[in-house]
Design a protein around this motif. Structure first.
Motif, mmCIF file in Angstrom:
data_model
loop_
_atom_site.group_PDB
_atom_site.id
_atom_site.type_symbol
_atom_site.label_atom_id
_atom_site.label_comp_id
_atom_site.label_asym_id
_atom_site.label_seq_id
_atom_site.Cartn_x
_atom_site.Cartn_y
_atom_site.Cartn_z
ATOM 1 N N TYR A 350 0.799 -1.225 0.000
ATOM 2 C CA TYR A 350 0.000 0.000 0.000
ATOM 3 C C TYR A 350 0.836 1.282 0.000
ATOM 4 O O TYR A 350 0.531 2.219 -0.723
ATOM 5 C CB TYR A 350 -0.925 0.024 1.226
ATOM 6 N N SER A 404 -11.694 8.934 -3.776
ATOM 7 C CA SER A 404 -11.995 7.657 -3.124
ATOM 8 C C SER A 404 -10.865 7.156 -2.235
ATOM 9 O O SER A 404 -10.948 6.063 -1.673
ATOM 10 C CB SER A 404 -12.295 6.600 -4.179
ATOM 11 N N THR A 405 -9.779 7.949 -2.075
ATOM 12 C CA THR A 405 -8.655 7.538 -1.232
ATOM 13 C C THR A 405 -9.123 7.341 0.207
ATOM 14 O O THR A 405 -9.737 8.239 0.791
ATOM 15 C CB THR A 405 -7.532 8.595 -1.259
ATOM 16 N N PRO A 406 -8.851 6.188 0.817
ATOM 17 C CA PRO A 406 -9.265 5.963 2.209
ATOM 18 C C PRO A 406 -8.633 6.996 3.145
ATOM 19 O O PRO A 406 -7.478 7.413 2.954
ATOM 20 C CB PRO A 406 -8.748 4.557 2.507
ATOM 21 N N THR A 422 -13.620 6.221 9.918
ATOM 22 C CA THR A 422 -13.022 5.949 8.613
ATOM 23 C C THR A 422 -13.971 6.355 7.493
ATOM 24 O O THR A 422 -15.198 6.311 7.644
ATOM 25 C CB THR A 422 -12.673 4.458 8.457
ATOM 26 N N THR A 424 -13.487 8.287 3.195
ATOM 27 C CA THR A 424 -12.598 8.635 2.082
ATOM 28 C C THR A 424 -12.344 10.135 2.136
ATOM 29 O O THR A 424 -12.974 10.866 2.915
ATOM 30 C CB THR A 424 -13.238 8.275 0.733
ATOM 31 N N GLU A 447 -3.966 4.423 1.346
ATOM 32 C CA GLU A 447 -4.564 3.103 1.182
ATOM 33 C C GLU A 447 -4.422 2.234 2.444
ATOM 34 O O GLU A 447 -5.202 1.305 2.648
ATOM 35 C CB GLU A 447 -3.910 2.387 -0.009
ATOM 36 N N GLU A 450 -7.353 1.120 4.740
ATOM 37 C CA GLU A 450 -8.186 -0.049 4.467
ATOM 38 C C GLU A 450 -7.910 -1.191 5.439
ATOM 39 O O GLU A 450 -8.761 -2.063 5.647
ATOM 40 C CB GLU A 450 -7.951 -0.537 3.034
ATOM 41 N N HIS A 452 -7.537 -1.043 8.603
ATOM 42 C CA HIS A 452 -8.089 -0.808 9.943
ATOM 43 C C HIS A 452 -9.103 -1.879 10.344
ATOM 44 O O HIS A 452 -9.054 -2.400 11.467
ATOM 45 C CB HIS A 452 -8.738 0.577 9.996
ATOM 46 N N GLU A 453 -10.000 -2.229 9.435
ATOM 47 C CA GLU A 453 -11.065 -3.163 9.798
ATOM 48 C C GLU A 453 -10.515 -4.522 10.218
ATOM 49 O O GLU A 453 -10.997 -5.137 11.172
ATOM 50 C CB GLU A 453 -12.038 -3.330 8.630
ATOM 51 N N ASN A 454 -9.475 -4.992 9.512
ATOM 52 C CA ASN A 454 -8.910 -6.309 9.824
ATOM 53 C C ASN A 454 -7.880 -6.281 10.950
ATOM 54 O O ASN A 454 -7.736 -7.263 11.680
ATOM 55 C CB ASN A 454 -8.264 -6.913 8.572
ATOM 56 N N GLU A 473 -18.040 3.323 7.308
ATOM 57 C CA GLU A 473 -17.354 2.760 6.153
ATOM 58 C C GLU A 473 -17.667 3.586 4.914
ATOM 59 O O GLU A 473 -18.769 4.165 4.809
ATOM 60 C CB GLU A 473 -17.816 1.313 5.917
#
Length: 474
Positions: A350, A404-406, A422, A424, A447, A450, A452-454, A473
């Motif tokens: 990333y 759309s960049t996180p 979180t 964009t 990027e 992305e 964070h969730e996992n 989200e």
């Protein structure tokens, strides 16, 4: 208090050790380190114990214990698994008024071995009176991390100058002040850095030129980290505990501030948006003022003092006034908050670089070099950008960063009420308008958000305490 803490001087003294196994070996090592002449009596002596005795002029007797072995001994230790034998040793020793320790049998002991922190000639003993030896060892481990090994060297250097100090200062109070400055100031720090000869020269110069009525203190510029007190460095904690005065920022958490010396003067000099308790020039003046009064001053800052902390400006002032100082780095908010949010700042898939950027310049503008901030495969962390988030996001999009960049906001990172939002670049400003997460907060764009969730781990801890983080989200 069941036991009075005492320190035996065992150099060249005769000690009897009953037992020849591994437990006896551990006790023998301590006795030999203390300079004792150790005699071991046992039916069998293990090889390591025999070697230790040979190296330290000890004696091993293979045979049966008998009371005559206690003659001319000043101390006896029984380290066997033979309970009747241990009891015999105890009663024989008590009858002769010889201190006795029976390993793992507190009722048969007239003295106990403490857990030891050895900074010879400084030695610290910790005892639970035999009731919880594991707890004593855990406390020893904690002290081991707090007390630099160089304290032994510091004590030896101080001992070298004791007579000269007595000759130089006529009163106990003046000697006390002198030693406090030596043992807690820049001279001690030289020893901790391994510069013993320079420290000794500084003590000699101090004795030659010292005026006890007029002394210059020292300033410690300390990074207090992101808020969690367990993220402080050992050195930061040590200097905070010896400060006479603490000037602290708004970003310093109450938990960190609570670790400062109890009787230190705490002075709030924090800055919040449009509300500066003390302007920067005033802070600089306070540092100089208290140092010239001979005080040890901690300038305690959130995060790291050299990362958007104005530490360089303060040191320039101290340098102009010839005031000694040192700097203790802290964990900067970008590293700590991203970690606690499960957002790696770099990742092979990333981002291969990261930029730390202040979201607000000195002139209250956001006139940043956005061309440098929109490169691909890069993470951007904005400090102090919460109030300018809409402008920052719009400018990055305007300069070519995909909408759309996180992106994420981490509010009060590392604290129990940490919250992560979180979205964009396009959606985050509106999400924050609705969530209204409070400062202090960091903004991370890239990027890596992305993940964070996992990878979020601290958030699960917060949820377990019924503190629900805000999360949206894209």
């Amino acid at each position: 208090m069941d036991y009075l803490p005492l320190f035996f001087k065992l150099t060249h003294q005769k000690v009897l050790l009953v037992g020849g196994g591994n437990i006896a070996l551990r006790k023998a090592k301590l006795l030999c380190r203390a300079g004792a002449h150790v005699t071991v009596i046992s039916h069998k002596v293990c090889d390591d114990l025999q070697d230790l005795l040979d190296e330290n002029q000890g004696t091993a007797i293979v045979g049966e214990y008998h009371a005559a072995l206690l003659d001319d001994k000043i101390l006896v230790i029984a380290a066997t698994d033979d309970n009747p034998l241990n009891e015999r040793v105890h009663f024989d020793a008590v009858e002769r008024n010889i201190p006795v320790n029976v390993v793992d049998s507190p009722k048969l002991c007239t003295f106990v071995f403490p857990a030891i922190v050895d900074r010879s000639p400084v030695v610290i003993g910790i005892s639970s009176g035999g009731s919880a030896p594991v707890l004593a060892r855990l406390l020893r481990a904690r002290l081991e991390t707090w007390i630099p090994k160089s304290y032994g060297k510091l004590a030896s250097i101080a001992n070298h100058f004791r007579d000269q100090v007595k000759e130089t200062f006529s009163t106990v109070n003046h000697r006390r002040v002198f030693w406090e400055n030596v043992l807690q100031g820049q001279i001690a720090e030289k020893v901790f850095a391994g510069r013993d000869e320079e420290a000794a020269r500084m003590i000699a110069d101090k004795l030659a030129n010292e005026d006890p009525e007029h002394q210059v203190g020292e300033v410690y510029l300390v990074g207090g980290g992101p808020g969690d007190p367990e993220l402080l460095t050992f050195k930061a904690l040590r200097l905070m505990q010896q400060a006479d005065v603490v000037l602290y920022d708004a970003l310093v958490s109450p938990e960190v501030l609570d670790l400062c010396r109890r009787d230190a003067d705490l002075i709030f000099v924090g800055k919040k948006r449009d509300n500066h308790a003390v302007p920067q020039e005033g802070i600089n003046e306070l540092l100089v003022k208290h140092a010239k009064l001979g005080q040890r001053v901690v300038r305690l800052k959130g995060g790291d003092p050299f990362v958007f902390g104005r530490g360089g400006e303060e040191l320039q002032t101290l340098k102009e006034h010839n005031i000694p100082f040192q700097v203790v780095p802290g964990i900067t908010a970008a590293s700590a908050c991203s970690t606690f949010a499960g957002i790696p700042l770099t990742h092979r898939n990333y981002a291969q670089s990261v930029k730390f950027v202040t979201g607000q310049l000195k002139n209250r503008t956001t006139d940043l070099n956005f061309n440098e901030l929109v490169h691909p495969n890069q993470t951007v962390v904005f400090y102090m950008g919460l109030h300018t988030l809409p402008k920052l996001a719009a400018k990055m999009i305007e300069h070519g960063k995909p909408a759309s960049t996180p992106a994420a906001i981490i509010s009060r990172g590392t604290s129990a009420d940490q919250k992560v939002l979180t979205g964009t670049l396009d959606t985050l400003p509106q999400l924050q308008e609705e969530a209204k997460l409070p400062a202090p907060a960091l903004i991370i764009v890239g990027e890596v958000v992305e993940l964070h969730e996992n990878l979020s781990w601290f958030g699960e801890e917060v949820l377990a305490q019924n503190l629900t983080p805000v999360k949206a989200e894209p």
